[in-house]
Design a protein around this motif. Structure first.
Motif, mmCIF file in Angstrom:
data_model
loop_
_atom_site.group_PDB
_atom_site.id
_atom_site.type_symbol
_atom_site.label_atom_id
_atom_site.label_comp_id
_atom_site.label_asym_id
_atom_site.label_seq_id
_atom_site.Cartn_x
_atom_site.Cartn_y
_atom_site.Cartn_z
ATOM 1 N N LYS A 2 0.832 -1.201 0.000
ATOM 2 C CA LYS A 2 0.000 0.000 0.000
ATOM 3 C C LYS A 2 0.869 1.254 0.000
ATOM 4 O O LYS A 2 1.861 1.333 0.729
ATOM 5 C CB LYS A 2 -0.917 0.012 1.221
ATOM 6 C CG LYS A 2 -2.016 -1.004 1.126
ATOM 7 C CD LYS A 2 -2.946 -0.884 2.298
ATOM 8 C CE LYS A 2 -3.989 -1.977 2.188
ATOM 9 N NZ LYS A 2 -4.809 -2.079 3.369
ATOM 10 N N PHE A 3 0.468 2.202 -0.834
ATOM 11 C CA PHE A 3 1.118 3.499 -0.932
ATOM 12 C C PHE A 3 0.074 4.585 -0.711
ATOM 13 O O PHE A 3 -1.110 4.372 -0.971
ATOM 14 C CB PHE A 3 1.701 3.719 -2.338
ATOM 15 C CG PHE A 3 2.906 2.901 -2.651
ATOM 16 C CD1 PHE A 3 4.177 3.407 -2.464
ATOM 17 C CD2 PHE A 3 2.770 1.623 -3.169
ATOM 18 C CE1 PHE A 3 5.295 2.651 -2.775
ATOM 19 C CE2 PHE A 3 3.877 0.860 -3.482
ATOM 20 C CZ PHE A 3 5.139 1.381 -3.288
ATOM 21 N N GLU A 17 -2.920 0.138 -3.856
ATOM 22 C CA GLU A 17 -2.060 -1.046 -3.865
ATOM 23 C C GLU A 17 -1.205 -0.982 -5.129
ATOM 24 O O GLU A 17 -1.720 -0.780 -6.231
ATOM 25 C CB GLU A 17 -2.932 -2.301 -3.864
ATOM 26 C CG GLU A 17 -2.198 -3.574 -3.616
ATOM 27 C CD GLU A 17 -1.757 -3.765 -2.178
ATOM 28 O OE1 GLU A 17 -0.703 -4.415 -1.991
ATOM 29 O OE2 GLU A 17 -2.432 -3.283 -1.254
ATOM 30 N N ALA A 18 0.096 -1.140 -4.977
ATOM 31 C CA ALA A 18 1.009 -1.158 -6.117
ATOM 32 C C ALA A 18 2.085 -2.197 -5.845
ATOM 33 O O ALA A 18 2.666 -2.221 -4.763
ATOM 34 C CB ALA A 18 1.630 0.207 -6.341
ATOM 35 N N ASN A 19 2.329 -3.043 -6.836
ATOM 36 C CA ASN A 19 3.263 -4.148 -6.650
ATOM 37 C C ASN A 19 4.298 -4.202 -7.771
ATOM 38 O O ASN A 19 4.304 -5.129 -8.560
ATOM 39 C CB ASN A 19 2.500 -5.475 -6.556
ATOM 40 C CG ASN A 19 1.607 -5.509 -5.342
ATOM 41 O OD1 ASN A 19 2.080 -5.362 -4.225
ATOM 42 N ND2 ASN A 19 0.319 -5.667 -5.541
ATOM 43 N N ASP A 23 2.908 -1.260 -12.021
ATOM 44 C CA ASP A 23 1.918 -0.488 -11.262
ATOM 45 C C ASP A 23 2.384 0.951 -11.058
ATOM 46 O O ASP A 23 1.585 1.887 -11.158
ATOM 47 C CB ASP A 23 1.647 -1.135 -9.906
ATOM 48 C CG ASP A 23 0.822 -2.407 -10.008
ATOM 49 O OD1 ASP A 23 0.179 -2.634 -11.048
ATOM 50 O OD2 ASP A 23 0.830 -3.178 -9.026
ATOM 51 N N TYR A 24 3.664 1.148 -10.770
ATOM 52 C CA TYR A 24 4.181 2.502 -10.574
ATOM 53 C C TYR A 24 3.987 3.339 -11.838
ATOM 54 O O TYR A 24 3.481 4.464 -11.772
ATOM 55 C CB TYR A 24 5.663 2.501 -10.215
ATOM 56 C CG TYR A 24 6.058 1.711 -8.999
ATOM 57 C CD1 TYR A 24 5.133 1.296 -8.044
ATOM 58 C CD2 TYR A 24 7.382 1.353 -8.801
ATOM 59 C CE1 TYR A 24 5.524 0.565 -6.926
ATOM 60 C CE2 TYR A 24 7.778 0.633 -7.686
ATOM 61 C CZ TYR A 24 6.847 0.237 -6.758
ATOM 62 O OH TYR A 24 7.236 -0.482 -5.657
ATOM 63 N N TYR A 25 4.387 2.803 -12.985
ATOM 64 C CA TYR A 25 4.242 3.532 -14.245
ATOM 65 C C TYR A 25 2.777 3.836 -14.549
ATOM 66 O O TYR A 25 2.434 4.938 -14.966
ATOM 67 C CB TYR A 25 4.838 2.733 -15.413
ATOM 68 C CG TYR A 25 6.342 2.628 -15.390
ATOM 69 C CD1 TYR A 25 7.145 3.767 -15.341
ATOM 70 C CD2 TYR A 25 6.973 1.400 -15.426
ATOM 71 C CE1 TYR A 25 8.524 3.666 -15.328
ATOM 72 C CE2 TYR A 25 8.350 1.290 -15.421
ATOM 73 C CZ TYR A 25 9.122 2.428 -15.369
ATOM 74 O OH TYR A 25 10.489 2.328 -15.355
ATOM 75 N N ARG A 26 1.910 2.852 -14.335
ATOM 76 C CA ARG A 26 0.478 3.027 -14.624
ATOM 77 C C ARG A 26 -0.128 4.103 -13.730
ATOM 78 O O ARG A 26 -0.814 5.000 -14.209
ATOM 79 C CB ARG A 26 -0.250 1.696 -14.445
ATOM 80 C CG ARG A 26 -1.755 1.769 -14.643
ATOM 81 C CD ARG A 26 -2.434 0.424 -14.396
ATOM 82 N NE ARG A 26 -2.120 -0.192 -13.113
ATOM 83 C CZ ARG A 26 -2.657 0.169 -11.946
ATOM 84 N NH1 ARG A 26 -3.540 1.141 -11.897
ATOM 85 N NH2 ARG A 26 -2.313 -0.448 -10.828
ATOM 86 N N LEU A 27 0.130 4.037 -12.438
ATOM 87 C CA LEU A 27 -0.473 4.993 -11.507
ATOM 88 C C LEU A 27 0.069 6.408 -11.705
ATOM 89 O O LEU A 27 -0.696 7.374 -11.730
ATOM 90 C CB LEU A 27 -0.239 4.543 -10.060
ATOM 91 C CG LEU A 27 -1.067 3.345 -9.622
ATOM 92 C CD1 LEU A 27 -0.477 2.711 -8.363
ATOM 93 C CD2 LEU A 27 -2.510 3.753 -9.393
ATOM 94 N N ALA A 79 5.815 6.093 0.213
ATOM 95 C CA ALA A 79 6.039 4.961 1.114
ATOM 96 C C ALA A 79 6.785 5.472 2.342
ATOM 97 O O ALA A 79 7.251 6.616 2.379
ATOM 98 C CB ALA A 79 6.855 3.871 0.413
ATOM 99 N N SER A 80 6.927 4.622 3.324
ATOM 100 C CA SER A 80 7.645 4.984 4.541
ATOM 101 C C SER A 80 9.117 5.242 4.232
ATOM 102 O O SER A 80 9.678 4.657 3.304
ATOM 103 C CB SER A 80 7.523 3.849 5.557
ATOM 104 O OG SER A 80 8.353 4.109 6.668
ATOM 105 N N GLY A 81 9.736 6.073 5.050
ATOM 106 C CA GLY A 81 11.171 6.310 4.945
ATOM 107 C C GLY A 81 11.987 5.169 5.516
ATOM 108 O O GLY A 81 13.201 5.136 5.372
#
Length: 124
Positions: A2-3, A17-19, A23-27, A79-81
């Motif tokens: 989860k982001f 949700e990104a896996n 997913d990163y490119y799409r979102l 995301a978390s650091g």
């Protein structure tokens, strides 16, 4: 995983949700990503950005510092650091999400007159 997703096109901040890269490119809606470390309010975060976000005509601001200076452009995944020993990203805690959401503001610009949300109080 989860982001927290800052979706400037749809003017919202939400959990997604990104896996992985697809997913990163799409979102984010880009062809080249970068992962950077920043602080939003008091929360250290890792942010997946469009590496070319500032290179388009009239880039849409997505994060500003305490002086109102633009820092990032385009959609963002947060995301978390805290990263794992293998360098993997980790999810934000509820408390971190609450602090980040406290540092969301609605803005307009001379180019983008319809209000949209951005992160404020971002630091290096």
């Amino acid at each position: 995983m989860k982001f927290l997703f800052l979706d400037i096109e749809n003017r919202e901040v939400k959990t997604v949700e990104a896996n992985g890269l697809d997913d990163y490119y799409r979102l984010i809606g880009c062809r080249t990503i970068g992962i950077i470390s920043r602080t939003i309010g008091d929360v250290k975060v890792e942010i997946i950005i469009d590496d070319e976000g500032a290179l388009v005509n009239n880039p849409k601001i997505s994060a500003i510092d305490i002086n109102g200076t633009p820092m990032l452009f385009g959609n963002l995944l947060v995301a978390s650091g805290r990263v794992t020993d293998d360098g993997e990203l980790t999810e934000l805690t509820k408390e971190e999400v609450d602090e980040i959401m406290y540092n969301v503001a609605t803005i307009t610009t001379s180019v983008y007159k319809e209000p949209y949300q951005v992160f404020v109080e971002m630091y290096y």
